[in-house]
Design a protein around this motif. Structure first.
Motif, PDB file in Angstrom:
ATOM      1  N   GLN A 160       1.119  15.237   3.474  1.00  0.00           N
ATOM      2  CA  GLN A 160       2.191  14.677   2.347  1.00  0.00           C
ATOM      3  C   GLN A 160       1.620  13.513   1.723  1.00  0.00           C
ATOM      4  O   GLN A 160       1.436  13.400   0.346  1.00  0.00           O
ATOM      5  CB  GLN A 160       3.522  14.294   2.752  1.00  0.00           C
ATOM      6  N   GLN A 161       0.576  12.489   2.301  1.00  0.00           N
ATOM      7  CA  GLN A 161       0.269  11.539   1.521  1.00  0.00           C
ATOM      8  C   GLN A 161      -1.138  11.958   0.965  1.00  0.00           C
ATOM      9  O   GLN A 161      -1.378  11.404  -0.430  1.00  0.00           O
ATOM     10  CB  GLN A 161      -0.197  10.360   2.518  1.00  0.00           C
ATOM     11  N   ALA A 200       0.803  -1.095  -0.055  1.00  0.00           N
ATOM     12  CA  ALA A 200      -0.010   0.136  -0.085  1.00  0.00           C
ATOM     13  C   ALA A 200       0.923   1.143   0.256  1.00  0.00           C
ATOM     14  O   ALA A 200       1.692   1.553   0.944  1.00  0.00           O
ATOM     15  CB  ALA A 200      -0.869   0.114   1.303  1.00  0.00           C
ATOM     16  N   GLN A 205       0.208  13.365  -2.275  1.00  0.00           N
ATOM     17  CA  GLN A 205       0.454  12.225  -3.309  1.00  0.00           C
ATOM     18  C   GLN A 205      -0.827  11.787  -3.754  1.00  0.00           C
ATOM     19  O   GLN A 205      -0.860  11.381  -5.041  1.00  0.00           O
ATOM     20  CB  GLN A 205       1.452  11.116  -2.485  1.00  0.00           C
ATOM     21  N   TYR A 213       0.672  12.676  13.306  1.00  0.00           N
ATOM     22  CA  TYR A 213       0.834  12.501  12.028  1.00  0.00           C
ATOM     23  C   TYR A 213       0.379  13.384  11.109  1.00  0.00           C
ATOM     24  O   TYR A 213       0.546  13.172   9.711  1.00  0.00           O
ATOM     25  CB  TYR A 213       0.277  10.787  11.753  1.00  0.00           C
ATOM     26  N   ARG A 243       0.017   3.913   2.939  1.00  0.00           N
ATOM     27  CA  ARG A 243      -0.087   2.868   4.157  1.00  0.00           C
ATOM     28  C   ARG A 243      -0.363   4.042   5.416  1.00  0.00           C
ATOM     29  O   ARG A 243      -0.969   3.469   6.308  1.00  0.00           O
ATOM     30  CB  ARG A 243       1.339   2.320   4.351  1.00  0.00           C
ATOM     31  N   LEU A 244       0.275   5.157   5.297  1.00  0.00           N
ATOM     32  CA  LEU A 244      -0.024   6.041   6.407  1.00  0.00           C
ATOM     33  C   LEU A 244      -1.504   6.437   6.491  1.00  0.00           C
ATOM     34  O   LEU A 244      -1.987   7.017   7.861  1.00  0.00           O
ATOM     35  CB  LEU A 244       0.900   7.359   6.309  1.00  0.00           C
ATOM     36  N   TYR A 250       2.658  14.093   7.863  1.00  0.00           N
ATOM     37  CA  TYR A 250       2.585  13.195   6.943  1.00  0.00           C
ATOM     38  C   TYR A 250       1.505  12.763   6.095  1.00  0.00           C
ATOM     39  O   TYR A 250       1.590  12.459   5.230  1.00  0.00           O
ATOM     40  CB  TYR A 250       3.133  11.767   7.909  1.00  0.00           C
TER      41      TYR A 250
END
Lengths: 449, 615
Positions: free
Chosen positions: B546-547, B429, B550, B540, B432-433, B543
């Protein structure tokens, strides 16, 4: 888009005795066959792939002797049907042939369009193509070497080494995550941090070569320095052999910086003539002086010029102090005139590279060039030299991702940052991360029910 | 003539889930099992969950499925995996009572409205041109339906291999599905042969447990279901032991008797699920391999030997088992075996798990080349929902890679295909986060509500949870904590700078302090799962942002549709490999095309140009 046929002279303008005209696309053969009359009377349609065919090419009323080569799809540079004519006599005839092809339905190729088609047809990867373009645009030998390094995949190989180490670290983390109970020989956090640290070091080294890459691309930045009227502009003119900078007998006539690029023995130099450095009240001139001092810090090489028949002044020494720790050549100018003892003493006692020249008689210039070359030679060579902006950016981002990782981070975050770094490196190597990691997991670790 | 909306062939983990959800969605469903005593049978390990698999179970639960609910009633041992490796990679794993699991599932399905359960073996799929009519059983009975879901799993034309013995059988002495493979072949499906295996079960009375390391259950965890409020299970321990040099010698000396190495087994096994002989050969340098002793059920002495899957002859199996410390006198109750079975190429399927060739024919579970109960169930629920939507003429239900492991699973299967039994892993994945256990409800409940997969009671619980999370977030943002020595000591431990001024709890959580530290500051009591969810989101957040970027980038590619009449073979710019792969898979979007192995960025550029040209 790739349904039309393009044509262009494929050899550099004005160089060499042979010119090549390349036609690429579906009608290449039809157009070429119409122009070409083989000595053995055979149509080009029956030509053998890659073999030279001797004959004449119709250019209006003229029949030009030449060779024709047919490359069938997909075994050509562009991956399309390609015919190349090789003709004597420089650019003019080649240009005429291009015109004839255009009359028969071909289109004049845009700059780099053959390479673009090679890329679109899967004949070249992005980075080898970038190398190819750099090669085409290369002006000096060292530039060509850097581009060739890229083209032949040296950069890719260097990046792959870093990639492999990081992938292995990541695989270790991942197998620990996905098989938490099953593997007892997992890398510890310390081991992972060490790999990251090493990879960062390697990236840093690689990124450092970008300065060299810039030097190679733009030329060795060579600064001509000295107080007014020591003959800096005449030195520049003597080196490049043409009247470029304004030279007069009045001190301080070169107010702006004059740039010239030339190639000596395969190395590109960018020569900067600066305004003579002295405390000036003339506003325009002082701008030039400030620029000269600024340039000392970024120059790759400094030619420090003194007038051999003037007493060495505090001004000379002041300038010398500004740059005595740099890569420097002492140029003792105006040796055609009577020499001053004091300046001569300075010259004799000077420990570094030095040369006596007369810009007026054009004496000593060749030797100066040799010294200039020796001062930078070896420095423009490295296994890999970064010249491409896209690559520099990818490597810098990869490095910055690795720099973010701290030991107290949990493995999910460490893995996230490593993966981001690998994604950036993948832009150079063309690899996709997750597949690689999964394969590594299974080849390295023993897991299962 | 009986006519159903949905016929599900096979009542394993995929089939049960399909039948449960389609009947729940109001479709008149027929569930056919080879043997009603093997509904939802745990043929291999008596456990549910594991890394990423546990997440799938919870996703099924959020989507209104049944696996989590049944597992929770039959737990013997449960724990959270990867507790020290960060919240994004934690998963639940439970040992379950395999008898109870089967019985509770059967009971739950029997209670379901709109669901008919029947024991029968299917011989033929009835087809008219490219449309499915129904099925025919080996007893000659025909059942007609609008849609059919094939979920026959490892029972499909399976063979059991132990040493030289090869028998035409299903797992654990159950019979197999003998005829359906021919029917599928006649329809034009190319069948492949995959292989898996299972370890021996031994008698607990013959084990010296003092030679093993005890692994107790985690008493704080209630189960997989989101709103499980009480513990419904009885606990049992697991034990850890190791193979040794003697084990290795026995195996290497007898390799010529192993069907894997004598050429008897031709099916493709999974790299992650090797037999013990495979492990010994591939990892010769490894001193020892781990062995877990797992209880099969309450009320039986059978112990599952995780790590010792093999297809050696029975007498060598005994030697191998008895070479392990603590198992010197072990009695094997059931022998280990390898199993080969037929499966289809998942590239034949759409993201709804419907066949590309036949309308209204769906495939779910191990027949699609996957391995694992959870992967099967994840496909089962998606096939079940889509069959029901098809019956109702509604648009399909497709899960994204960025919102669930099930989405990753199905996209991988139908885009990349698989050359070995596919097992889910967190490393598959890319987001994943985002796919954590703490946010599974936030990820999937909105979808479940949109597709009407949850009952009113659960919806209310979810809305209540949403409200509580919001309140907690506000409280953390607004509550200031003074710079006490207590706080600064904690920060120092975490390697963080001290604070000198009042700070909000949110800021302190961001810097690494756990939310429990501040519990007394809250005006009200929040559940542990709400506290943890909000804490992880705060910690988190960088992060997660950031995901999200993406994902957004990926979405642009996902939104670029490829016309379905694209003839890749005629596109001059594509390389041959790319042409063939694209032509076979026929991706719907540029994003999907880019994930196909063998399709390069250059090929994608060519596709984008071609699409742009068509306007």
């Amino acid at each position: 888009m790739i349904d039309d046929t393009i044509v262009a002279v494929a050899t550099p303008y004005g160089v060499g005795g042979i010119s090549i005209v390349r036609i690429s696309g579906p009608s290449a053969l039809k157009i070429a066959d119409d122009l070409f009359c083989a000595k053995n009377g055979k149509s080009l349609n029956k030509a053998i792939h890659g073999k030279l065919n001797y004959g004449t090419i119709k250019i209006g009323e003229i029949r030009e002797v030449g060779l024709a080569v047919v490359f069938f799809k997909p075994k050509s540079f562009t991956g399309e049907l390609v015919v190349e004519f090789q003709v004597h006599g420089g650019i003019l005839i080649a240009k005429k042939i291009v015109e004839e092809c255009i009359k028969r339905g071909a289109r004049l190729a845009d700059k780099g369009e053959f390479s673009k088609r090679a890329f679109l047809n899967g004949k070249a990867s992005l980075d080898s193509l970038e190398g190819m373009i750099d090669m085409i645009n290369a002006e000096s030998e060292s530039e060509l070497k850097a581009a060739f390094g890229l083209y032949s995949g040296t950069l890719k190989k260097t990046v792959e080494v870093i990639e492999n180490e990081l992938t292995e670290a990541l695989a270790g983390i991942e197998v620990g995550i996905d098989y938490p109970d099953e593997v007892d020989d997992l890398p510890t956090k310390d081991m992972v941090m060490e790999i990251i640290f090493n990879a960062r070091g390697k990236l840093e080294k690689l990124i450092e070569t970008k300065k060299l890459g810039k030097t190679i691309k733009d030329g060795v930045l060579t600064l001509i320095l000295g107080k007014p009227n020591v003959g800096k502009s005449s030195l520049l003119n003597a080196i490049i052999g043409e009247d470029r900078a304004i030279v007069t007998e009045h001190a301080g006539t070169t107010r702006d910086i004059v740039k010239e690029t030339f190639i000596y023995d395969g190395i590109k130099f960018q020569l900067l003539d600066t305004a003579g450095i002295r405390d000036s009240k003339d506003e325009i001139e002082s701008i030039g002086i400030n620029k000269a001092i600024e340039n000392i810090n970024i120059a790759d090489l400094i030619l420090f010029v003194i007038d051999s028949n003037q007493k060495l002044t505090n001004e000379d020494l002041k300038i010398y102090q500004q740059c005595n720790d740099k890569n420097l050549i002492l140029v003792f100018n105006k040796t055609d005139k009577l020499q001053n003892k004091q300046a001569g003493d300075f010259f004799d006692n000077f420990n570094g590279d030095k040369i006596k020249v007369s810009t007026y008689l054009a004496e000593g210039i060749d030797d100066l060039l040799k010294i200039m070359k020796s001062k930078v030679e070896g420095k423009t060579e490295s296994n890999v030299i970064l010249v491409n902006e896209r690559h520099i950016k990818a490597l810098e981002l990869a490095k910055s991702n690795l720099e973010k990782i701290r030991k107290d981070f949990s493995f999910d975050i460490i893995a996230f940052e490593i993966k981001k770094a690998l994604d950036e490196l993948g832009k150079i190597s063309g690899k996709t991360v997750s597949e690689e990691v999964i394969n590594k997991i299974f080849s390295k670790f023993c897991v299962g029910k | 003539m009986e006519k159903y909306d949905v016929i599900v062939v096979g009542a394993g983990h995929a089939g049960s889930e399909s039948a449960y959800i389609s009947s729940k969605l109001g479709c008149n469903t027929l569930l056919l099992a080879l043997n009603l005593d093997s509904i939802a049978f745990l043929a291999c390990n008596p456990s549910i969950g594991g890394t990423s698999k546990g997440n799938i179970v919870q996703e099924i639960d959020a989507l209104g499925g049944i696996m989590a609910k049944i597992a929770d009633k039959s737990i013997l041992h449960i724990r959270m995996l990867n507790e020290g490796k960060g919240p994004a990679v934690q998963s639940l794993r439970a040992q379950v009572d395999k008898h109870k699991y089967h019985l509770f599932m059967k009971d739950e399905l029997e209670k379901q409205d709109n669901l008919t359960i029947k024991q029968a073996e299917v011989k033929n799929i009835l087809v008219k041109e490219n449309k499915i009519l129904g099925i025919e059983t080996t007893f000659g009975q025909r059942f007609y339906s609008k849609t059919v879901i094939i979920a026959t799993g490892v029972y499909q034309n399976s063979a059991i291999i132990v040493g030289k013995s090869i028998s035409d059988n299903g797992p654990a002495g159950f019979c197999n599905s003998k005829h359906l493979s021919n029917s599928l072949r006649k329809m034009g499906f190319e069948l492949r042969r995959f292989k898996t295996g299972t370890p021996p079960r031994i008698d607990a009375k013959s084990i010296n447990f003092s030679c093993f390391e005890r692994q107790p259950t985690n008493l704080k965890i209630y189960g997989f279901s989101a709103f499980a409020k009480e513990k419904k299970y009885k606990e049992k321990d697991c034990f850890l032991g190791y193979t040794n040099n003697e084990t290795k010698n026995i195996i290497l000396k007898n390799l010529n008797k192993a069907p894997m190495y004598s050429g008897k087994i031709k099916g493709t096994g999974a790299r992650y699920c090797p037999s013990i002989e495979d492990k010994m050969v591939r990892f010769k340098d490894k001193e020892r391999h781990q062995i877990f002793l797992e209880p099969e059920a309450d009320g039986t002495c059978e112990i599952y030997l995780q790590g010792l899957s093999t297809s050696f002859p029975a007498e060598i199996q005994e030697k191998i088992v008895r070479s392990i410390r603590g198992l010197e006198n072990a009695k094997i109750m059931r022998n280990a075996y390898a199993i080969e079975y037929d499966c289809i190429d998942p590239l034949e399927l759409k993201k709804t798990l419907e066949s590309k060739r036949y309308d209204n024919l769906f495939f779910a579970g191990q027949i699609n080349g996957t391995s694992g109960y959870e992967e099967a169930a994840g496909q089962g629920i998606v096939a079940g929902i889509n069959a029901a939507l098809k019956v109702k003429n509604k648009p399909p239900f497709i899960l994204n890679r960025s919102e669930s492991y099930i989405g990753v699973l199905i996209d991988d299967l139908v885009t990349k295909g698989t050359n070995e039994p596919y097992r889910m892993m967190t490393s598959r994945a890319e987001y994943r986060l985002m796919l954590r256990t703490d946010n599974v409800l936030e990820r999937l409940y909105p979808l479940a509500i949109k597709y009407d997969l949850q009952n009113e009671e659960n919806k209310k619980l979810f809305y209540k949870r949403e409200k509580l999370c919001e309140e907690l977030r506000r409280e953390l943002k607004n509550t200031k904590i003074s710079a006490s020595s207590n706080i600064n000591k904690k920060l120092e431990e975490l390697g963080q700078r001290k604070i000198t001024q009042n700070s909000t709890i949110e800021e302190l959580i961001k810097r690494g302090i756990e939310i429990e530290f501040f519990e007394k500051e809250f005006k009200r009591k929040y559940s542990y799962s709400v506290l943890k969810h909000v804490e992880i989101e705060i910690r988190y957040s960088g992060y997660i942002e950031q995901q999200k970027i993406q994902i957004e980038k990926e979405k642009q590619q996902e939104n670029t549709l490829i016309p379905n009449d694209f003839d890749y073979l005629k596109i001059s710019g594509l390389r041959l490999e790319a042409k063939q792969k694209l032509n076979q898979i026929k991706p719907i979007t540029i994003g999907q095309a880019s994930r196909i192995s063998g399709v390069t960025p250059a090929d994608i550029t060519v596709l984008l140009i071609k699409i742009a040209q068509r306007g």
